[in-house]
Design a protein around this motif. Sequence first.
Motif, mmCIF file in Angstrom:
data_model
loop_
_atom_site.group_PDB
_atom_site.id
_atom_site.type_symbol
_atom_site.label_atom_id
_atom_site.label_comp_id
_atom_site.label_asym_id
_atom_site.label_seq_id
_atom_site.Cartn_x
_atom_site.Cartn_y
_atom_site.Cartn_z
ATOM 1 N N LYS A 132 77.819 -27.262 29.091
ATOM 2 C CA LYS A 132 77.842 -26.104 28.185
ATOM 3 C C LYS A 132 78.788 -26.329 27.001
ATOM 4 N N GLU B 148 74.369 -17.171 27.675
ATOM 5 C CA GLU B 148 73.081 -17.081 28.387
ATOM 6 C C GLU B 148 72.077 -18.085 27.802
ATOM 7 N N GLU B 149 72.086 -18.230 26.480
ATOM 8 C CA GLU B 149 71.186 -19.192 25.824
ATOM 9 C C GLU B 149 71.506 -20.611 26.279
ATOM 10 N N ASP C 141 73.122 -21.506 29.000
ATOM 11 C CA ASP C 141 72.796 -21.641 30.426
ATOM 12 C C ASP C 141 71.304 -21.875 30.618
ATOM 13 N N GLU C 142 70.498 -21.150 29.843
ATOM 14 C CA GLU C 142 69.049 -21.309 29.932
ATOM 15 C C GLU C 142 68.641 -22.740 29.587
ATOM 16 N N MET C 143 69.249 -23.282 28.538
ATOM 17 C CA MET C 143 68.956 -24.672 28.149
ATOM 18 C C MET C 143 69.340 -25.630 29.265
ATOM 19 N N ASN D 161 69.698 -25.052 32.414
ATOM 20 C CA ASN D 161 68.912 -24.850 33.636
ATOM 21 C C ASN D 161 67.550 -25.524 33.588
ATOM 22 N N GLU D 162 67.089 -25.881 32.391
ATOM 23 C CA GLU D 162 65.819 -26.610 32.305
ATOM 24 C C GLU D 162 65.912 -27.952 33.007
#
Length: 172
Positions: free
Chosen positions: A50, A68-69, A71-73, A75-76
């Motif tokens: 991060k 959140e953005e 984390d979303e990246m 998590n891919e």
Amino acid sequence: MASKKASNKRQRGAQKSCSNVFSMFEQNQIQEFKEAFGCIDQDRDGVIKKQDLKETYAQLGKLNVKDEELDEMLNEGKGPINFTVFLTLFGEKLNGTDPEDTILAAFKLFDPNGTGFVNKDEFKRLLMNQADKFTAEEVDQAFALAPIDPAGNIDYKSLCYTITHGDEKEES
């Protein structure tokens, strides 16, 4: 001794998956991805985290990226994003193919009993009448790769594998 065998088996599996992703690109493309990875991996530890993403965005002038953005990246990658995972993510994006688990989840919607099969005729009807309506020719092209049993059922797990990894018969 058993743990050594298991370790060797894991290593072979890891090597096999690595060789597949590296075979998706030309050598010069891999070098470009390696340079991009190096630019993002700010602390040069071989893993994009991060903080690396925050610093990269800051260098590009975007200072207010939401956690959140980021984390979303991250998590891919479904785990630490090293160079191989980074390359795999780009391979999936560039090849326009969803990850295998996403495609399987979509097929499971049409398989409420969890058999691993969907009826070819019913699936054809859905493809031709729902959302992005397929033509009969497009359905026939799609079914050309599909493993269909004598009862007219599509083995969608095998089909998903073919979609995401290629047709082995095609490659030989």
